[in-house]
Design an enzyme around this catalytic site. Structure first.
Site, PDB file in Angstrom:
ATOM      1  N   SER A  63       0.915  -1.343  -0.021  1.00 33.54           N
ATOM      2  CA  SER A  63      -0.127   0.000  -0.092  1.00 33.54           C
ATOM      3  C   SER A  63       0.769   1.283  -0.024  1.00 33.54           C
ATOM      4  O   SER A  63       1.397   1.493  -0.976  1.00 33.54           O
ATOM      5  CB  SER A  63      -0.990   0.278   1.080  1.00 33.54           C
ATOM      6  N   HIS A  68       3.337  14.604   5.785  1.00 35.92           N
ATOM      7  CA  HIS A  68       3.280  16.148   5.554  1.00 35.92           C
ATOM      8  C   HIS A  68       3.834  16.640   7.074  1.00 35.92           C
ATOM      9  O   HIS A  68       3.355  16.266   7.940  1.00 35.92           O
ATOM     10  CB  HIS A  68       1.764  16.536   5.330  1.00 35.92           C
ATOM     11  N   CYS A  83      -1.564  -3.784   3.096  1.00 34.73           N
ATOM     12  CA  CYS A  83      -2.411  -4.571   3.012  1.00 34.73           C
ATOM     13  C   CYS A  83      -1.883  -6.038   3.217  1.00 34.73           C
ATOM     14  O   CYS A  83      -0.600  -6.192   3.229  1.00 34.73           O
ATOM     15  CB  CYS A  83      -2.842  -4.733   1.604  1.00 34.73           C
TER      16      CYS A  83
END
Length: 127
Positions: A63, A68, A83
């Site tokens: 995945s 940020h 996943c």
């Protein structure tokens, strides 16, 4: 109920300005965290903002990891979504907190793709 993946959403506080504002360093730490967790890296993309801040994503076979940063606040928002059951998102999350020097972290895990039996059997998408 089975889930397709695990998504850890973490808030890192008290991180150093210099590390959160250095796009190369943030990228290195993110890539190493994926590798430490046993993930297979596919793509890497990071961007440095002016006057400060970094955003980036490490796309993994399992995945992704995303970040940020707000260096002026000593804060980073982190997502680690995996996943399958071969990669533990907490391994990457804890590595990131350590390497960014977080003084405090809050994090929660959400199961993604929890398959309700009646929908799991259907392969058609009807919206």
């Amino acid at each position: 109920m089975n889930a397709l993946g695990r998504h850890v959403i973490a808030e890192l506080y008290g991180c150093g300005f210099d590390v959160l504002n250095d796009v190369k360093r943030v990228e290195e730490i993110m890539v190493r965290s994926a590798l430490e967790a046993g993930a297979e890296i596919r793509e890497v993309a990071f961007h440095k903002f002016s006057p400060q801040g970094v955003s980036g994503v490490v796309v993994i076979s399992e995945s992704h990891l995303a970040i940020h940063t707000w260096p002026e606040l000593g804060y980073a928002a982190v997502d680690v979504f995996t996943c399958g059951d071969t990669v533990d998102p907490w391994d990457a999350t804890n590595y990131l907190a350590k390497e960014f020097g977080a003084k405090y972290m809050t994090a929660k895990e959400t199961k993604r793709g929890v398959m309700v039996e009646e929908f799991a059997e259907s392969q058609a998408v009807n919206l």
